[in-house]
Design an enzyme around this catalytic site. Structure first.
Site, PDB file in Angstrom:
ATOM      1  N   GLN A   1      -8.551  -7.371   0.262  1.00  0.00           N
ATOM      2  CA  GLN A   1      -8.009  -7.142  -1.137  1.00  0.00           C
ATOM      3  C   GLN A   1      -9.225  -6.689  -1.739  1.00  0.00           C
ATOM      4  OE1 GLN A   1      -6.164 -10.918  -2.335  1.00  0.00           O
ATOM      5  NE2 GLN A   1      -4.291 -10.444  -1.044  1.00  0.00           N
TER       6      GLN A   1
ATOM      7  N   ARG B   1      -4.915 -23.683   0.989  1.00  0.00           N
ATOM      8  CA  ARG B   1      -4.119 -23.946   2.131  1.00  0.00           C
ATOM      9  C   ARG B   1      -4.640 -24.866   3.427  1.00  0.00           C
ATOM     10  NH1 ARG B   1      -1.933 -17.858   3.510  1.00  0.00           N
ATOM     11  NH2 ARG B   1      -0.154 -18.056   2.185  1.00  0.00           N
TER      12      ARG B   1
ATOM     13  N   ARG C   1       0.870  -1.054   0.102  1.00  0.00           N
ATOM     14  CA  ARG C   1      -0.007   0.038   0.013  1.00  0.00           C
ATOM     15  C   ARG C   1       0.881   1.386   0.024  1.00  0.00           C
ATOM     16  NH1 ARG C   1      -2.649  -4.115   1.990  1.00  0.00           N
ATOM     17  NH2 ARG C   1      -5.153  -4.411   2.133  1.00  0.00           N
TER      18      ARG C   1
ATOM     19  N   GLY D   1      -0.952 -12.165  -4.882  1.00  0.00           N
ATOM     20  CA  GLY D   1      -2.299 -11.948  -5.059  1.00  0.00           C
ATOM     21  C   GLY D   1      -2.697 -10.536  -4.382  1.00  0.00           C
TER      22      GLY D   1
ATOM     23  N   ASP E   1      -3.964 -15.366   7.669  1.00  0.00           N
ATOM     24  CA  ASP E   1      -2.908 -16.033   6.964  1.00  0.00           C
ATOM     25  C   ASP E   1      -2.029 -16.721   8.088  1.00  0.00           C
ATOM     26  OD1 ASP E   1      -3.178 -14.822   4.492  1.00  0.00           O
ATOM     27  OD2 ASP E   1      -2.170 -13.097   5.042  1.00  0.00           O
TER      28      ASP E   1
HETATM   29  C1  S3P Z   1      -4.191  -8.930   2.317  1.00  0.00           C
HETATM   30  C2  S3P Z   1      -5.384  -9.550   2.730  1.00  0.00           C
HETATM   31  C3  S3P Z   1      -5.545 -10.987   2.947  1.00  0.00           C
HETATM   32  C4  S3P Z   1      -4.239 -11.948   3.269  1.00  0.00           C
HETATM   33  C5  S3P Z   1      -3.095 -11.438   2.246  1.00  0.00           C
HETATM   34  C6  S3P Z   1      -2.881  -9.770   2.151  1.00  0.00           C
HETATM   35  C7  S3P Z   1      -3.901  -7.600   2.213  1.00  0.00           C
HETATM   36  O1  S3P Z   1      -6.140 -11.346   1.613  1.00  0.00           O
HETATM   37  O2  S3P Z   1      -4.539 -13.336   3.180  1.00  0.00           O
HETATM   38  O3  S3P Z   1      -1.908 -11.972   2.343  1.00  0.00           O
HETATM   39  O4  S3P Z   1      -2.918  -7.097   2.157  1.00  0.00           O
HETATM   40  O5  S3P Z   1      -5.028  -6.903   1.829  1.00  0.00           O
HETATM   41  P1  S3P Z   1      -7.892 -11.538   1.468  1.00  0.00           P
HETATM   42  O6  S3P Z   1      -8.129 -10.108   1.210  1.00  0.00           O
HETATM   43  O7  S3P Z   1      -8.027 -12.394   0.150  1.00  0.00           O
HETATM   44  O8  S3P Z   1      -8.477 -12.181   2.659  1.00  0.00           O
END
Ligand code: S3P
Length: 464
Positions: free
Chosen positions: A193, A375, A50, A118, A344
């Site tokens: 996310q 996972r 971010r 991701g 996580d």
């Molecule tokens: C994250 C949100 C989580 C987390 C990922 C980082 C983020 O994912 O598992 O490692 O930085 O917003 P999700 O939003 O898919 O739960």
């Protein structure tokens, strides 16, 4: 932690060869009596992504310190450069960004390769979707298998279009527009996310864009939006949860950012110490934002001796030094409501549960199937390979511990998943036979220097 040279190397490496060419590395962990010492947690991955993105969306010069120089964050840096931001590495953990401003990115002239990340893919989608050009995203085999429909749905409602593979999987073309329409969107899954992708798109959208989250997820995006001068309102939602509204077209002003340590990375050293009686370990500079700290609450319920020392604020986030003493743990039930605050951390919690006395039930884990690997299945397979009694359901995991050292002796498949690799290496510090993981190379996505840091505390993790 990383040296500047590794970061510079990693950035050019990531630029030229993000997908598929990195070598695999089989690692093995052997049992040790106890761990001791002080270490510093690497920078927070979520906040690091971010920091780079907001720096790119702001006008002026943003200086970031403590940035995580793992491959995932470097993938974000490379993508932002392709969009026209100046992203410079100026020292260990120190980065300088000259942004292009909200809506001021340029069309990337090649496919954006986001490796294993991701967070890069989902958050950048919100930025790309709100620019009037077409861009293309891809990643490694893990990222190409992960669900993107969850961001395609809301961003399409705002006016962007997407072409992806079956189920919206990557490679993905993002056909953006600078005429996005504001929406009010209720998150169907608890995902920071997805929330962040919509809020980022909302920045280059006239009017007010609202995300309703029934279950609270990490709020780093909201905090950073405010830090950079955007107007964000958080109100209670009807029927529970939060309504988060961002007002479009703010002028984001460059701000300096201090990235705290990552509670999700600190977790490995903390659990390693907690499961080895007689251990005495302090992990310094760990973010303890309550929306991220579910693991620590859970470990304490299991009887772990974990103290938050020197509690302070770093870059607008609560931070503490975690002082852990090893001892006996007991099995407990971990409620589904806690999942968003430790999503996580279930692989490493399963390791703690394997060493506890009694049964640990972890509920509400459906989202674990959509991570770097499935996972839930990866953890269950790793437990099976090491003789640990457990049952896996569609969205839950039950682990039976006896308090005696688990068998170990297994070879765990990591499926390109860093947290599976690190979790099972920690297990190997407490088992009768060593535990091996088939590929430790994904560890560099979030925790470069993991084995060295752990070995500095007395662990025995090496190339097999
Ligand atoms: C994250 C949100 C989580 C987390 C990922 C980082 C983020 O994912 O598992 O490692 O930085 O917003 P999700 O939003 O898919 O739960």
């Amino acid at each position: 932690m990383l040296g500047g040279r590794r970061a510079a190397f990693a950035l050019s490496f990531v630029e030229s060869a993000l997908s598929g060419t990195a070598k695999t590395a089989k690692l093995i962990a052997r049992s040790v009596a106890r761990l001791s010492g002080r270490v510093r947690a690497p920078g927070d991955k979520s906040i690091s992504h971010r920091a780079l993105m907001f720096g790119a969306l702001a006008l002026g010069e943003t200086n970031v310190s403590g940035l995580l120089e793992g491959d995932d964050v470097l993938a974000t840096a490379v993508a932002l450069r392709a969009l026209g931001a100046q992203v410079e590495h100026v020292g260990v953990g120190l980065w300088r960004i000259r942004g292009f401003g909200v809506g001021g990115g340029r069309e990337p002239d090649n496919v954006l390769d986001l490796g294993n990340s991701g967070t890069s893919a989902r958050l950048l989608s919100g930025i790309l979707a709100s620019h009037p050009f077409t861009s293309f995203m891809t990643g490694d085999a893990s990222l190409r298998s992960r669900p993107m429909q969850r961001i395609i749905d809301p961003l399409s409602r705002m006016g962007a279009r997407f072409h992806g593979r079956e189920g919206g999987r990557m490679p993905l073309a993002v056909i953006g527009t600078d005429e996005m329409v504001p929406i009010e969107y209720r998150l169907p899954v608890a995902s920071a996310q997805v929330k962040s992708a919509i809020l980022l798109a909302g920045l280059n959208t006239a009017g007010e864009t609202t995300v309703i989250e029934p279950e609270a997820t990490r709020d780093h995006t909201e905090r950073m939006l405010r830090h950079f001068g955007a107007e964000v309102r958080v109100d209670p939602a009807e029927g529970g949860g939060k309504r988060i509204t961002v007002v479009g077209w703010p002028e984001l002003r460059a701000r300096d950012i201090l990235v705290p340590g990552d509670p999700s990375s600190a977790a490995f050293a903390v659990v390693a110490a907690a499961i080895r009686p007689g251990s005495d370990v302090t992990v310094e500079n760990v973010g303890v934002n309550s929306l991220r700290a579910g693991l620590y609450e859970t470990l304490r319920e299991m009887g772990a001796d974990i103290a938050y020392e020197n509690l302070r604020e770093v870059g607008g986030e609560p931070v503490a030094d975690l002082h852990v003493k090893g001892g006996a743990l007991k099995g407990i039930e971990v409620p589904a409501s806690r999942a968003p605050t430790m999503i996580d951390e279930y692989p490493i919690l399963a390791v703690a549960a394997s060493c506890a006395v009694g049964t640990t039930r972890m509920l509400g884990l459906a989202e674990l199937r959509a991570k770097e690997s499935d996972r839930l299945s990866s953890v269950a397979a790793g437990l099976a390979a090491n003789g640990i009694r457990h049952e896996m359901g569609a969205d839950n995991l039950v682990v039976h511990g006896t308090g005696a050292p688990p068998d170990g002796g297994g070879l765990v498949k990591t499926h390109l998943d860093h947290r599976i690799a690190m979790s099972f290496l920690v297990l190997g510090l407490a088992t009768r036979e060593p535990v091996a993981v088939d590929d430790g190379s994904p560890i560099d996505t979030s925790f470069p220097g993991f084995a060295g840091l752990m070995n500095g505390l007395g662990a025995k993790i090496e190339l097999a």
